[in-house]
Design a protein around this motif. Structure first.
Motif, PDB file in Angstrom:
ATOM      1  N   PRO A 307       0.831  -1.204   0.000  1.00  0.00           N
ATOM      2  CA  PRO A 307       0.000   0.000   0.000  1.00  0.00           C
ATOM      3  C   PRO A 307       0.864   1.252   0.000  1.00  0.00           C
ATOM      4  N   TYR A 308       0.286   2.358  -0.488  1.00  0.00           N
ATOM      5  CA  TYR A 308       1.021   3.624  -0.532  1.00  0.00           C
ATOM      6  C   TYR A 308       0.959   4.315   0.822  1.00  0.00           C
ATOM      7  N   TYR A 309       1.776   5.349   0.975  1.00  0.00           N
ATOM      8  CA  TYR A 309       1.815   6.115   2.217  1.00  0.00           C
ATOM      9  C   TYR A 309       0.542   6.933   2.445  1.00  0.00           C
ATOM     10  N   ALA A 310      -0.160   7.234   1.376  1.00  0.00           N
ATOM     11  CA  ALA A 310      -1.141   8.310   1.385  1.00  0.00           C
ATOM     12  C   ALA A 310      -2.372   8.032   2.238  1.00  0.00           C
ATOM     13  N   ILE A 311      -3.128   9.111   2.478  1.00  0.00           N
ATOM     14  CA  ILE A 311      -4.370   9.104   3.248  1.00  0.00           C
ATOM     15  C   ILE A 311      -5.531   9.381   2.309  1.00  0.00           C
ATOM     16  N   PRO A 312      -6.617   8.624   2.390  1.00  0.00           N
ATOM     17  CA  PRO A 312      -7.814   9.010   1.629  1.00  0.00           C
ATOM     18  C   PRO A 312      -8.482  10.202   2.314  1.00  0.00           C
ATOM     19  N   SER A 313      -8.947  11.161   1.527  1.00  0.00           N
ATOM     20  CA  SER A 313      -9.524  12.379   2.097  1.00  0.00           C
ATOM     21  C   SER A 313     -10.994  12.503   1.736  1.00  0.00           C
ATOM     22  N   ASN A 314     -11.849  12.547   2.744  1.00  0.00           N
ATOM     23  CA  ASN A 314     -13.273  12.781   2.492  1.00  0.00           C
ATOM     24  C   ASN A 314     -13.518  14.200   1.984  1.00  0.00           C
ATOM     25  N   GLU A 315     -12.843  15.161   2.582  1.00  0.00           N
ATOM     26  CA  GLU A 315     -13.061  16.566   2.222  1.00  0.00           C
ATOM     27  C   GLU A 315     -12.651  16.856   0.782  1.00  0.00           C
ATOM     28  N   LYS A 316     -11.571  16.219   0.321  1.00  0.00           N
ATOM     29  CA  LYS A 316     -11.031  16.502  -1.004  1.00  0.00           C
ATOM     30  C   LYS A 316     -11.554  15.546  -2.070  1.00  0.00           C
ATOM     31  N   SER A 317     -12.422  14.621  -1.682  1.00  0.00           N
ATOM     32  CA  SER A 317     -12.912  13.596  -2.610  1.00  0.00           C
ATOM     33  C   SER A 317     -14.422  13.653  -2.760  1.00  0.00           C
ATOM     34  N   SER A 318     -14.886  13.100  -3.867  1.00  0.00           N
ATOM     35  CA  SER A 318     -16.313  12.881  -4.057  1.00  0.00           C
ATOM     36  C   SER A 318     -16.642  11.537  -3.412  1.00  0.00           C
ATOM     37  N   VAL A 319     -17.368  11.578  -2.314  1.00  0.00           N
ATOM     38  CA  VAL A 319     -17.657  10.347  -1.575  1.00  0.00           C
ATOM     39  C   VAL A 319     -19.166  10.124  -1.501  1.00  0.00           C
ATOM     40  N   PRO A 320     -19.589   8.865  -1.422  1.00  0.00           N
ATOM     41  CA  PRO A 320     -18.729   7.671  -1.385  1.00  0.00           C
ATOM     42  C   PRO A 320     -18.122   7.351  -2.743  1.00  0.00           C
TER      43      PRO A 320
END
Length: 688
Positions: A307-320
């Motif tokens: 897996p990558y280091y990164a964090i999934p972002s709710n604020e910066k993403s179209s969710v779900p």
């Protein structure tokens, strides 16, 4: 039942039922984990039941380990200089520890080798490591991983100029540009054979990431931007290295970086805090573009996934984001993220191997877990479904997590079984040793170099050819005078050279520039060369722009224009253009650079991907036909990748170049359009 090959240097041999077994436990009685007739899972479960907490903790880390040949004068070594026993500052601020101490006191069994060593040196080092491991209480062998050694990391004229002791293909973008699955297969089979000869039984490769953000520095290590093409290539690689199932002739693969590292926020990488978020601003982009290559890889059963280091972002993403039916549960790095590792990777996609985190996720890049102690992080990683962390030289955080009962024993043992199954399946408990004397002869053979050279030719993509200037064959060049010049960055700091070396590039730019034209002259005696471009009828200009750094953020967004800032002396090119009637340009692309500054000055234009200069000249001269197609779309303008005051890019970061225009506003388009009206979209490429 056929006898397995048994080789021992320290422990004895057990004879039972007319068969031979290695007495790893050292008591003369056959234990289940010593019995190669049992399944890897049965053997692993028995071994786990015999391990101490300290031995268990050592299995959970994989660490860079320096070879003895890399030690400086005065630094301690052992075993006739083969093993480094140095303790002190290591790479990128890490600590290096003595090899024997790591293997015997810390019980570490997963190592990473970074050196560009010769095959026999690697084989000798590997055998020596295994001898030390065999002499420990349980005799558990080690496994050494390496990043791919079979691609060019920079521009070279040919294989003779490479400092790589392994067969050198073009970069992975060049493999993708060939669109030739026979080339993909030959590339993988060569890598498998050469790793195996050296005792390297673990490949930290390849990247299944879909490169959707043009400023992402690691684009050069991908197979481009099309999930369908990547989904075709990755399973071919896994099968060539591992076989249908892991066995004594396999090199186990680690496919990376789940769930796809391409969805960067304006190119910033999670090696540093500015790039810690994966951004899915476009509805459905995770499922449509980023997950398919991993789903395809899983069908080929890679031994592990990173897996990558990164964090999934709710604020910066179209969710779900599908396939999830809810927002992201936690904004924490993927190695810690149970929703992504257990629910998505294991339960939904069906991955049954082990999960190996990226380097430093427990310390310097513990995004979202900064407030936790190291033992808490270790426990969180295991409970998320990740089985091993990279770049942690000391397993103490895992030992503390076990002893403080921050993680339950069932979770600990389940992860250990996953890790040990690989070692058993590869046959390392029976025979981890390789033939040191035979290693060199099996690597970088004449036949493998021929296959690789064809790939270099196939990786060249012709983008522009006004008035049929190309090919520069004998008829076209009759009575013409030719000028050749290589343009590349020629002033590197010591720190930049160190970073380049980490990614396999040890280029001496001034020497490369000086020798390039001489190599072309030697290779094309049919051309009439001149030293002064004012006398030329045709100028061949080879450009190798560079931008960004692997491990550090740039002060602003990564520069993609071809100009002084990216190492290209644009004013000199303008002077040559003004003086020479016909200009042929070739641009080496390790990123999707903007062609705005150079394409208008070129009568003919080609691109390559760390493709040998000799192969480029073969295509330009007509010795080889152009067959390459763009694996990535080239952006058309600064406006197409402009970022507004809110940090939002004009073109979506999470969508491949060929689809970006669908989501752009105000009539903006994404792909570059040249003077002939051709768009440099994915899959574009001219032929004669």
């Amino acid at each position: 039942m056929k006898q397995k090959t048994i080789r021992t240097t320290v422990k004895g041999i057990i004879k039972k039922d007319g068969l031979l077994f290695k007495d790893l436990y050292g008591d003369g009685e056959l234990k289940p984990y010593e019995d190669w007739r049992l399944s890897p899972e049965e053997r692993a479960k028995d071994l786990v039941s015999r391990m101490t907490d300290e031995e268990k903790a050592g299995m959970f880390v994989i660490v860079d380990q320096k070879m003895g040949i890399s030690c400086k004068d005065g630094q301690p070594t052992s075993r006739c200089g083969v093993l480094s026993e140095y303790e002190g500052p290591g790479l990128r601020g890490s600590m290096a520890y003595p090899t024997t101490y790591q293997l015997t006191a810390r019980h570490i069994r997963h190592l990473i080798v970074r050196e560009n060593a010769k095959p026999h040196e690697l084989a000798k080092w590997m055998n020596t490591l295994q001898e030390v491991c065999e002499g420990t209480r349980l005799g558990i062998p080690c496994i050494v991983a390496a990043n791919s050694k079979n691609e060019s990391a920079d521009i070279r004229y040919n294989a003779e100029e490479e400092d790589n002791p392994f067969t050198t293909y073009p970069g992975t973008l060049g493999i993708a540009a060939s669109r030739n699955m026979d080339t993909v297969k030959a590339f993988a089979e060569t890598g498998h054979r050469e790793f195996l000869a050296c005792g390297l039984r673990k490949g930290y490769m390849y990247m299944a990431d879909c490169a959707t953000d043009p400023r992402w520095f690691r684009t050069f290590g991908t197979f481009g931007e099309n999930p369908d093409l990547i989904s075709e290539i990755i399973p071919e690689l896994v099968t060539a290295y591992q076989g249908e199932a892991l066995n004594e002739n396999s090199v186990a693969m680690t496919i990376k970086h789940f769930p796809g590292g391409g969805a960067r926020e304006n190119g910033f990488d999670p090696h540093y805090a500015e790039g810690k978020y994966n951004v899915y601003a476009t509805p459905g982009s995770l499922e449509k573009y980023h997950l398919p290559p991993f789903a395809a890889a899983i069908k080929a059963h890679p031994s592990s996934i990173m897996p990558y280091y990164a964090i999934p972002s709710n604020e910066k993403s179209s969710v779900p984001q599908a396939p999830f039916d809810r927002p992201f549960d936690e904004e924490i790095a993927f190695a810690y993220n149970k929703q992504f590792i257990t629910e998505l990777l294991r339960d939904t996609l069906g991955f049954d191997g082990y999960v190996n985190s990226d380097t430093g996720v427990l310390s310097g890049m513990a995004w979202g877990a900064e407030e936790m102690t190291k033992p808490q992080r270790a426990a969180k990683v295991l409970m998320a479904g990740t089985d091993m962390v990279s770049g942690e030289a000391d397993p103490k955080p895992f030992l503390d997590a076990i002893k403080e009962k921050l993680v339950d024993q069932e979770t600990v043992d389940r992860a250990l079984v996953r890790l040990l199954k690989e070692l058993f399946a590869l046959g390392l408990f029976e025979n981890p040793y390789v033939d040191e004397e035979a290693a060199d002869a099996q690597v970088n053979t004449e036949e493998s170099r021929k296959q690789a050279y064809l790939a270099h030719q196939e990786s060249v993509v012709v983008l522009k050819n006004q008035k049929g200037l190309l090919p520069l064959d004998e008829a076209a060049m009759k009575e013409k005078k030719v000028y050749v010049e290589l343009f590349c960055k020629d002033d590197y700091t010591e720190k930049e050279l160190e970073v380049m070396a980490l990614s396999g590039s040890r280029v001496d730019p001034k020497k490369t520039i000086a020798e390039f034209a001489q190599s072309v002259k030697k290779d094309h005696p049919e051309w009439n060369f001149v030293e002064d471009y004012h006398q030329a009828d045709v100028a061949i200009l080879v450009l190798n722009p560079t931008s960004g750094s692997y491990f550090e953020a740039t002060p602003s967004y990564l520069e993609l224009n071809i100009m002084e800032e990216t190492g290209i002396h644009l004013d000199r090119i303008k002077e040559i253009r003004a003086a020479v009637p016909n200009v042929v340009m070739h641009v080496n692309l390790n990123l999707p650079f903007l062609m705005t500054n150079v394409e208008p000055m070129a009568d003919a234009l080609s691109v390559g991907f760390c493709s040998f200069g000799q192969a480029v000249m073969d295509v330009l001269s007509g010795r080889a036909k152009p067959v390459g197609k763009l694996p990535i779309t080239l952006p058309g303008s600064d406006a197409a990748i402009a970022v507004d005051e809110n940090g939002v890019c004009a073109s979506p970061n999470d969508v491949p170049g060929y689809d970006k225009a669908k989501y752009m506003k105000d009539g903006l388009t994404y792909a570059y359009k040249d003077a002939d009206g051709n768009e440099y979209l994915y899959d574009f490429g001219l032929t004669w």
